[in-house]
Write a protein that holds these residues in place. Structure first.
Motif, mmCIF file in Angstrom:
data_model
loop_
_atom_site.group_PDB
_atom_site.id
_atom_site.type_symbol
_atom_site.label_atom_id
_atom_site.label_comp_id
_atom_site.label_asym_id
_atom_site.label_seq_id
_atom_site.Cartn_x
_atom_site.Cartn_y
_atom_site.Cartn_z
ATOM 1 N N GLY A 81 0.825 -1.199 0.000
ATOM 2 C CA GLY A 81 0.000 0.000 0.000
ATOM 3 C C GLY A 81 0.855 1.243 0.000
ATOM 4 O O GLY A 81 2.008 1.223 -0.426
ATOM 5 N N ASN A 82 0.276 2.326 0.512
ATOM 6 C CA ASN A 82 1.023 3.578 0.585
ATOM 7 C C ASN A 82 0.458 4.444 1.701
ATOM 8 O O ASN A 82 -0.624 4.181 2.224
ATOM 9 C CB ASN A 82 1.007 4.311 -0.750
ATOM 10 N N VAL A 83 1.236 5.465 2.036
ATOM 11 C CA VAL A 83 0.840 6.407 3.074
ATOM 12 C C VAL A 83 1.415 7.780 2.747
ATOM 13 O O VAL A 83 2.600 7.895 2.416
ATOM 14 C CB VAL A 83 1.292 5.928 4.477
ATOM 15 N N PRO A 84 0.586 8.832 2.788
ATOM 16 C CA PRO A 84 1.128 10.180 2.596
ATOM 17 C C PRO A 84 1.894 10.615 3.854
ATOM 18 O O PRO A 84 1.416 10.419 4.969
ATOM 19 C CB PRO A 84 -0.111 11.043 2.378
ATOM 20 N N VAL A 85 3.069 11.173 3.639
ATOM 21 C CA VAL A 85 3.888 11.691 4.744
ATOM 22 C C VAL A 85 4.371 13.072 4.322
ATOM 23 O O VAL A 85 5.291 13.185 3.519
ATOM 24 C CB VAL A 85 5.085 10.764 5.059
ATOM 25 N N THR A 89 4.765 10.614 -0.757
ATOM 26 C CA THR A 89 4.018 9.390 -0.500
ATOM 27 C C THR A 89 5.007 8.250 -0.354
ATOM 28 O O THR A 89 5.942 8.125 -1.155
ATOM 29 C CB THR A 89 3.051 9.076 -1.660
ATOM 30 N N LEU A 90 4.829 7.447 0.681
ATOM 31 C CA LEU A 90 5.656 6.261 0.852
ATOM 32 C C LEU A 90 4.900 5.056 0.322
ATOM 33 O O LEU A 90 3.732 4.845 0.669
ATOM 34 C CB LEU A 90 5.986 6.011 2.319
ATOM 35 N N ALA A 91 5.556 4.265 -0.514
ATOM 36 C CA ALA A 91 5.035 2.966 -0.923
ATOM 37 C C ALA A 91 5.563 1.948 0.080
ATOM 38 O O ALA A 91 6.694 2.067 0.570
ATOM 39 C CB ALA A 91 5.513 2.621 -2.325
ATOM 40 N N THR A 92 4.736 0.956 0.413
ATOM 41 C CA THR A 92 5.138 -0.060 1.383
ATOM 42 C C THR A 92 4.755 -1.445 0.878
ATOM 43 O O THR A 92 3.777 -1.598 0.142
ATOM 44 C CB THR A 92 4.460 0.161 2.750
ATOM 45 N N GLU A 110 9.903 0.084 2.485
ATOM 46 C CA GLU A 110 9.167 1.327 2.217
ATOM 47 C C GLU A 110 10.100 2.283 1.497
ATOM 48 O O GLU A 110 11.296 2.322 1.752
ATOM 49 C CB GLU A 110 8.593 1.939 3.493
ATOM 50 N N TRP A 111 9.528 3.038 0.545
ATOM 51 C CA TRP A 111 10.323 3.960 -0.254
ATOM 52 C C TRP A 111 9.427 5.087 -0.752
ATOM 53 O O TRP A 111 8.209 4.960 -0.771
ATOM 54 C CB TRP A 111 10.994 3.225 -1.415
ATOM 55 N N PRO A 117 14.806 8.382 -4.630
ATOM 56 C CA PRO A 117 14.895 7.735 -3.319
ATOM 57 C C PRO A 117 15.443 8.673 -2.248
ATOM 58 O O PRO A 117 16.330 9.484 -2.503
ATOM 59 C CB PRO A 117 15.866 6.582 -3.563
ATOM 60 N N LEU A 118 14.877 8.563 -1.074
ATOM 61 C CA LEU A 118 15.345 9.338 0.072
ATOM 62 C C LEU A 118 16.461 8.596 0.784
ATOM 63 O O LEU A 118 16.592 7.375 0.646
ATOM 64 C CB LEU A 118 14.180 9.584 1.040
ATOM 65 N N SER A 119 17.223 9.295 1.579
ATOM 66 C CA SER A 119 18.333 8.652 2.299
ATOM 67 C C SER A 119 17.833 7.640 3.323
ATOM 68 O O SER A 119 18.570 6.788 3.768
ATOM 69 C CB SER A 119 19.193 9.711 2.982
ATOM 70 N N TRP A 120 16.542 7.726 3.688
ATOM 71 C CA TRP A 120 16.038 6.805 4.699
ATOM 72 C C TRP A 120 15.073 5.753 4.158
ATOM 73 O O TRP A 120 14.321 5.157 4.897
ATOM 74 C CB TRP A 120 15.403 7.556 5.863
ATOM 75 N N ASP A 121 15.080 5.517 2.831
ATOM 76 C CA ASP A 121 14.309 4.384 2.317
ATOM 77 C C ASP A 121 14.759 3.142 3.080
ATOM 78 O O ASP A 121 15.949 2.953 3.325
ATOM 79 C CB ASP A 121 14.547 4.200 0.824
ATOM 80 N N ARG A 122 13.802 2.303 3.471
ATOM 81 C CA ARG A 122 14.132 1.221 4.404
ATOM 82 C C ARG A 122 13.794 -0.156 3.840
ATOM 83 O O ARG A 122 12.790 -0.333 3.168
ATOM 84 C CB ARG A 122 13.366 1.422 5.697
#
Length: 139
Positions: A81-85, A89-92, A110-111, A117-122
């Motif tokens: 799914g995803n979540v707005p932050v 938007t983060l995809a998970t 999550e990215w 890509p952000l430095s904190w994509d996990r």
């Protein structure tokens, strides 16, 4: 002695098949606690609560607007799914396996989308523990 050995082997095979069938026929529908762990190292990262609904959708009761779809193939379960932050938007996605009727575990990522890509994509591992059939309202 040979009969006892054969009986023990047959019993072990039967129990293995029975437990595999049990996990393969268990539905993940319900309320789950999701704990994620950093990779590498395995240190705890987050704990969230999600509801996997009939009809193959899910939502979070702890993270506003985090939701998506899920599907099951035997004991394998994928939820995405995803979540707005803020402005992104983060995809998970979680890809795992039911290990018992009340636990599943696997890989989680999550990215940011569609930005770079952000430095904190996990990329993490996760464990989900069943909390019950009834789900609270979305966050």
């Amino acid at each position: 002695m040979k009969i006892l050995t054969k009986l023990t082997i047959a019993l072990a095979i039967g129990m293995t098949c029975a437990s595999a069938t049990f996990a393969d026929t268990t539905s993940p529908v319900g309320y789950w606690q999701v704990s994620t762990y950093h990779e590498p190292g395995g240190t705890p990262f987050t704990t969230q609560m999600v509801c996997l609904q009939p009809g193959n959708t899910w939502y979070s009761t702890t993270q506003h607007a985090w939701n998506g779809d899920w599907f099951q193939n035997g004991s394998l379960v994928q939820w995405y799914g995803n979540v707005p932050v803020g402005s992104i938007t983060l995809a998970t996605i979680g890809m795992g396996q039911l290990t018992t009727a009340t636990t599943m575990s696997g890989e989680y990522a999550e990215w940011s989308t569609p930005q770079t890509p952000l430095s904190w994509d996990r990329h993490s591992t996760y464990v989900m523990v069943f909390q019950g059939a009834a789900c609270p309202a979305p966050a």
